[in-house]
Structure formats: structure tokens, C-alpha cells
Design a protein around this motif. Structure first.
Motif, mmCIF file in Angstrom:
data_model
loop_
_atom_site.group_PDB
_atom_site.id
_atom_site.type_symbol
_atom_site.label_atom_id
_atom_site.label_comp_id
_atom_site.label_asym_id
_atom_site.label_seq_id
_atom_site.Cartn_x
_atom_site.Cartn_y
_atom_site.Cartn_z
ATOM 1 N N ILE A 397 57.769 63.838 43.924
ATOM 2 C CA ILE A 397 57.242 65.125 44.377
ATOM 3 C C ILE A 397 57.377 66.108 43.220
ATOM 4 C CG2 ILE A 397 57.519 67.068 45.974
ATOM 5 C CD1 ILE A 397 58.551 65.127 48.048
ATOM 6 N N ILE A 398 56.261 66.655 42.783
ATOM 7 C CA ILE A 398 56.296 67.596 41.661
ATOM 8 C C ILE A 398 57.033 68.862 42.082
ATOM 9 C CG2 ILE A 398 54.855 69.136 40.252
ATOM 10 C CD1 ILE A 398 52.869 66.856 40.014
ATOM 11 N N GLN A 399 58.061 69.192 41.325
ATOM 12 C CA GLN A 399 58.912 70.346 41.638
ATOM 13 C C GLN A 399 58.352 71.589 40.923
ATOM 14 O OE1 GLN A 399 61.618 69.948 43.825
ATOM 15 N NE2 GLN A 399 60.768 67.876 44.027
ATOM 16 N N ASP A 400 57.307 72.178 41.490
ATOM 17 C CA ASP A 400 56.627 73.294 40.835
ATOM 18 C C ASP A 400 57.211 74.641 41.269
ATOM 19 O OD1 ASP A 400 55.619 72.813 43.389
ATOM 20 O OD2 ASP A 400 53.596 73.467 42.897
ATOM 21 N N ASP A 401 58.511 74.821 40.997
ATOM 22 C CA ASP A 401 59.176 76.073 41.345
ATOM 23 C C ASP A 401 58.572 77.257 40.601
ATOM 24 O OD1 ASP A 401 61.638 75.239 43.066
ATOM 25 O OD2 ASP A 401 61.622 73.823 41.410
ATOM 26 N N TYR A 402 58.053 77.033 39.400
ATOM 27 C CA TYR A 402 57.398 78.085 38.620
ATOM 28 C C TYR A 402 56.184 78.648 39.373
ATOM 29 C CZ TYR A 402 55.498 73.495 37.529
ATOM 30 O OH TYR A 402 55.031 72.216 37.634
ATOM 31 N N ARG A 403 55.439 77.765 40.045
ATOM 32 C CA ARG A 403 54.283 78.216 40.831
ATOM 33 C C ARG A 403 54.742 78.972 42.074
ATOM 34 N NH1 ARG A 403 51.812 73.863 40.764
ATOM 35 N NH2 ARG A 403 50.346 74.455 39.133
ATOM 36 N N ILE A 404 55.761 78.454 42.723
ATOM 37 C CA ILE A 404 56.307 79.119 43.905
ATOM 38 C C ILE A 404 56.769 80.525 43.559
ATOM 39 C CG2 ILE A 404 58.246 79.083 45.540
ATOM 40 C CD1 ILE A 404 57.977 75.989 45.518
ATOM 41 N N GLU A 405 57.460 80.659 42.420
ATOM 42 C CA GLU A 405 57.960 81.966 41.996
ATOM 43 C C GLU A 405 56.804 82.931 41.717
ATOM 44 O OE1 GLU A 405 61.048 84.722 41.054
ATOM 45 O OE2 GLU A 405 60.968 82.841 42.179
ATOM 46 N N TYR A 406 55.778 82.442 41.054
ATOM 47 C CA TYR A 406 54.606 83.261 40.747
ATOM 48 C C TYR A 406 53.949 83.758 42.036
ATOM 49 C CZ TYR A 406 49.896 84.430 39.037
ATOM 50 O OH TYR A 406 48.697 85.057 38.771
ATOM 51 N N LEU A 407 53.662 82.832 42.951
ATOM 52 C CA LEU A 407 52.987 83.190 44.195
ATOM 53 C C LEU A 407 53.855 84.106 45.058
ATOM 54 C CD1 LEU A 407 51.454 79.708 45.076
ATOM 55 C CD2 LEU A 407 50.241 81.698 44.153
ATOM 56 N N LYS A 408 55.131 83.805 45.107
ATOM 57 C CA LYS A 408 56.065 84.600 45.902
ATOM 58 C C LYS A 408 56.054 86.062 45.461
ATOM 59 C CE LYS A 408 61.065 84.966 46.806
ATOM 60 N NZ LYS A 408 62.386 84.319 46.564
ATOM 61 N N LYS A 409 56.151 86.295 44.165
ATOM 62 C CA LYS A 409 56.218 87.667 43.659
ATOM 63 C C LYS A 409 54.911 88.416 43.893
ATOM 64 C CE LYS A 409 59.876 87.041 40.244
ATOM 65 N NZ LYS A 409 60.254 87.058 38.804
ATOM 66 N N HIS A 410 53.790 87.717 43.779
ATOM 67 C CA HIS A 410 52.508 88.375 44.025
ATOM 68 C C HIS A 410 52.317 88.677 45.507
ATOM 69 C CE1 HIS A 410 51.658 87.136 39.889
ATOM 70 N NE2 HIS A 410 50.660 87.990 39.908
ATOM 71 N N LEU A 411 52.710 87.764 46.361
ATOM 72 C CA LEU A 411 52.586 88.006 47.797
ATOM 73 C C LEU A 411 53.523 89.123 48.259
ATOM 74 C CD1 LEU A 411 52.198 84.336 49.056
ATOM 75 C CD2 LEU A 411 50.481 86.149 49.227
ATOM 76 N N GLN A 412 54.680 89.224 47.656
ATOM 77 C CA GLN A 412 55.575 90.340 47.966
ATOM 78 C C GLN A 412 54.906 91.673 47.625
ATOM 79 O OE1 GLN A 412 59.052 89.321 45.643
ATOM 80 N NE2 GLN A 412 60.139 88.441 47.392
ATOM 81 N N GLN A 413 54.297 91.746 46.453
ATOM 82 C CA GLN A 413 53.638 92.983 46.046
ATOM 83 C C GLN A 413 52.436 93.294 46.934
ATOM 84 O OE1 GLN A 413 54.690 95.246 43.803
ATOM 85 N NE2 GLN A 413 56.527 93.975 43.512
#
Length: 489
Positions: A397-413
């Protein structure tokens, strides 16, 4: 920070484009699109991406008579054309509320100028949209996502010709009528401002044509007229349609508080961002663009009747893509890559692997700017992070935490813009729920998806689909209405 949530009505999902994932370029009567002529260059120097993106007369001649070793990845995409049910089922498993996709114009009208549509193409999208509905997913359909039929370029010269307006509105009317009970949300054109910044993709113009700036602005006007007429036709077929524009978001700042930099940024924002919204959403040509044309001696064929069409048929909502931001300075500065253009480097921001500067707060700023100016709902049509990813075995399973972090911060904003600033926002579709062919470079290496596709840059691989870590994360975000966005890592 207060933990805001999305409403149940908020449309949260993913976006793709037919030419990047559909494939089946020669199946069931489909014609050749301008995207089908984009080659893959394995020796690409990323500093020359804008040059690679350009379509010249020589490149076009080569694409029409290619050597055996030349590869055109957009022709096979990720073969959604033959895997549509499986992929939509995975989107349903992800709990996506909305799926933004495009209808390939040459799949419906192979040459673009026929009077009767290709029934096999219409039947394909019947199946796609019905399956979306069965999965509880609302389709959001782009009519033209860089997929102009090549025949319209060869015979009429692309969007600089007003004849394309009638061909496009005929296409729009056919699909509006066909899917009036399956599709509610529409966007006539993807990133309509690409007609200026990526003239082949946006307008079917070759970059080395004479007087290219004048021709691209004429194409831009013709696209605006076609966009407005599509709005008019759509509303006459189903008054409940919601039809919005889609513009490449150009979020920029002055490099510092030097007045000349502030003024430069203002002028760049006018010409590279507000102009397109002013016409599509506001319904008028602003004075600043008229003065720019005056200075550049750009003379266009614009009629009073066309201006009335634009004025009376504006977009219901302001859609835009958002990936990064940049800065402007009158002084020499280091440049970084953007979506369609290059900007100055912002010293306060980090960049991704491709040099795109990561700026979640910029999304909130742009949402405020566009909503305040037009007082119509906004829609975030694309936002995501590309990365090099490779599965070494099928159990990984690709551990794409970098993508999760990117999306998370944008969705928060995004949530802060809605709840603290009062911005009305219809929805958000991330780019993209599944790995697709890159628009700009035609590679597979630059992966944005939450679902991994086993395929390389040359089209080799099993094309099997595998969920990345971000798949489960995004599903959880949707199911909790964003409540988990505020969880501590």
C-alpha cells in the motif's frame, strides 16, 4: 482553531479528464482529438516543460506521420473506456459525492462538424452517468477539456475561427438533451484561459503561428461566446441545470511591499485571472483588457450581438483549479513552474517535486477574492499533489502521507473560507481520484491519484488498480464531513 465541518449538501469528490484517462481513442467511431497528438518525450528536461507543451508545425507533422518509436500515451489513457464500471465502483466505495469528468467531443462528433452524433459515443456516457447515479455520485460534466476534434483544426484553423462556435453549440445541445435527467452540473470549458497560455490545448492553435497573440485573443473571445451560448441552450433544455465556468487559478502576490511590485501584481492579476471571470461570470469586457489590446495593437472581430450574448448568459458559479501560487517583482527573480505559466519564487513557501509552490492559505485568499467580486458560489474544480510513486509488489500500500498532508491543509483552508469568511462554495473535486496521464508532459510518472494504476510512461503494465493510503483517508474525510481534518497526527 475551531473544528468546522462540511454540510451534508457539500459536493466533495474527484476530477479527471477524458483525454487523460479514457483511452479507446480508435474504438467505436471516435475521432482524433488535439490531445491524441501529444507525444511522450522520455528525454524531457523539466526546465523545458513549456517548450515541450508547445505544438509547432514540425511537431504536428511528426505526430500525423510518426516514427515507430514515438508514443502517444493519451490515446490509451488508463483504459477507463473498458474499465469504467470497476473504476466508478471504486469511486463509490470512496464515498465520493461528485465525479467531475469530461465528454470527449470527438467521441460524439468524430470530426466535430457533423450534423448527426455518433450513437456509440452517446451510449458510452449513458452507461457512465447511470453507474455514477447508482453509486450515489453526482456527475459534473465538462464539455470540452482540451479535446477539440483535430479535424476542426485542420479544416478551420481551430478556435480562431468563429465557425467552431456553431459546431460546439451543436455538440452541447445534443449532450444537454441526452443527459438532461442524469447530469445537473456542467462546465462548458476546462481552464478556458488556456487559450492564452497553452494555445494548442486551449484553442487548437499552433504556437509558431504568425500573430499568435492576436489569434489567441480572438480564440478567447470565440470561446467566451460559445460558453455563453452553451449556458443559454442548457437552461432552455433544463432550467435546473447549474452551469459554471472553469478557469485556471492564478494566485499571485507582490514579492514585497515595494509599490512598483504591488502595481505589477495588480496588472498581472487583472490580465491573468480577473479578465476571464469578468467576462464569464460578470458578463462584460473590462477596460483594463481593452487598454492592453490598444497598447499591443490587438484588433479583434467582436460584434455588438456577441457582447449581448455574453452579458445575458453568465455562469451560475465560478469554478477554478488551484495548485500553487507565485510572486511578481519588477526586479530579476528566480522563477518556478506553475500550472500554465511560470512565477517568481516565494521565499515563504515549500515546493513539490515539480517546483510547484505549496500554498494552502492562497486557496482561501482566492476563494475570497472571486466570491467578493462576483457574489456567486465558487467551486474548487481541481486541487492535488503529483508525486513519483512506484509499487514494488501487489500487496504493498503506497504510503502517500505527503498527499494527505497537502489535501488536508487545503481542505482546512477551504472550510475556514466558508465558515469564517462567509464564502459560498458548492464543492471541491480533487485532482485526481485515480492516476492518469499528465496533461503537460504525457507521462505516467507524475501521479496525482488516490488509486494507483500499474502502468508506466510507455503504457506497459497490467493496468490493475490499487488503493493508496490516501484512498481510505479521503473516504473517512467524506464520511465524517471533514471532522477528521482537524485530528492531530
Amino acid at each position: 482553531m475551531k473544528k468546522y465541518k462540511f454540510t451534508k449538501e457539500f459536493l466533495l469528490g474527484g476530477a479527471v479528464a477524458a483525454h487523460q484517462f479514457e483511452g479507446g481513442w480508435d474504438q467505436d467511431g471516435k475521432g482524433l482529438s488535439i490531445a491524441d497528438l501529444r507525444r511522450y518525450n522520455p528525454n524531457l528536461n523539466r526546465k523545458d516543460i513549456n517548450t515541450e507543451r508547445a505544438m509547432t508545425k514540425a511537431k504536428l507533422a511528426e505526430a500525423l506521420n510518426p516514427p515507430k518509436d514515438l508514443v502517444f500515451p493519451k490515446r490509451h489513457g488508463i483504459d477507463f473506456y473498458n474499465n469504467w464500471k470497476q473504476d466508478i465502483n471504486m469511486f463509490g466505495e470512496m464515498k465520493m459525492k461528485i465525479f467531475r469528468t469530461s465528454i470527449s467531443w470527438p467521441r460524439i462528433f468524430p470530426n466535430g462538424d457533423e450534423t448527426k452524433p455518433n450513437e456509440a459515443g452517446l451510449e458510452f456516457y449513458d452507461k457512465v452517468f447511470k453507474e455514477c447515479k447508482e453509486q450515489g455520485i453526482e456527475p459534473l460534466v465538462t464539455l470540452s477539456h482540451y479535446e477539440t476534434p483535430y479535424h476542426l483544426v485542420e479544416k478551420y484553423g481551430g478556435w480562431k475561427s468563429k465557425e467552431l462556435i456553431n459546431f460546439f453549440t451543436n455538440f452541447a445541445e445534443v449532450v444537454f438533451k441526452r443527459y438532461k435527467n442524469l447530469v445537473k452540473y456542467w462546465m462548458p470549458f476546462n481552464e478556458i484561459n488556456a487559450a492564452i497560455y497553452s494555445v494548442w490545448a486551449g484553442a487548437g492553435l499552433k504556437d509558431d503561428e504568425e500573430n499568435i497573440e492576436t489569434k489567441s485573443y480572438q480564440a478567447m473571445h470565440n470561446l467566451f461566446v460559445a460558453n455563453a451560448l452553451a449556458n443559454k441552450i442548457g437552461k432552455s433544455i433544463n432550467q435546473d441545470f447549474k452551469i459554471g465556468c472553469m478557469i485556471a487559478g492564478m494566485m499571485t502576490y507582490p514579492f514585497d511591499c515595494k509599490p512598483e511590485n504591488v502595481l505589477l501584481n495588480l496588472h498581472q492579476e487583472q490580465r491573468r485571472k480577473y479578465f476571464y471571470f469578468d467576462v464569464a461570470v460578470g458578463g462584460y469586457y473590462p477596460n483594463y483588457i481593452k487598454k492592453y489590446w490598444e497598447r499591443k495593437n490587438i484588433k479583434l472581430d467582436i460584434t455588438t450581438e456577441e457582447l449581448e450574448i455574453i452579458k445575458n448568459n453568465t455562469s451560475d458559479f465560478s469554478g477554478f483549479s488551484y495548485y500553487m501560487s507565485g510572486v511578481y517583482s519588477v526586479d530579476e527573480q528566480e522563477l518556478v513552474e506553475g500550472n500554465l505559466i511560470k512565477f517568481g519564487k516565494n521565499p515563504y513557501l515549500d515546493s513539490n517535486q515539480w517546483g510547484w509552490q505549496i500554498d494552502p492559505v492562497g486557496l482561501r485568499v482566492m476563494m475570497n477574492q472571486i466570491y467578493d467580486r462576483y457574489q456567486k458560489p465558487v467551486f474548487i474544480a481541481e486541487n492535488g499533489l503529483g508525486f513519483v510513486e512506484e509499487m514494488k509488489n501487489s500487496s504493498e500500500i503506497i504510503q502517500d502521507d505527503y498527499r494527505i498532508e497537502y489535501l488536508k491543509k487545503h481542505l482546512q483552508q477551504l472550510l475556514l473560507a466558508i465558515n469564517e469568511d462567509g464564502v459560498e462554495c458548492l464543492g471541491y473535486t480533487l485532482w485526481t481520484p485515480i492516476d492518469v496521464i499528465s496533461h503537460g508532459t504525457s507521462e505516467m510518472t507524475k501521479r496525482y491519484g488516490l488509486i494507483y494504476v500499474d502502468q508506466d510512461d510507455f503504457g506497459n503494465g497490467t493496468r490493475k488498480r490499487y488503493k493508496k493510503k490516501s484512498f481510505a483517508w479521503f473516504k473517512n474525510v467524506i464520511e465524517t464531513l471533514g471532522e477528521t481534518l482537524w485530528d492531530e497526527d
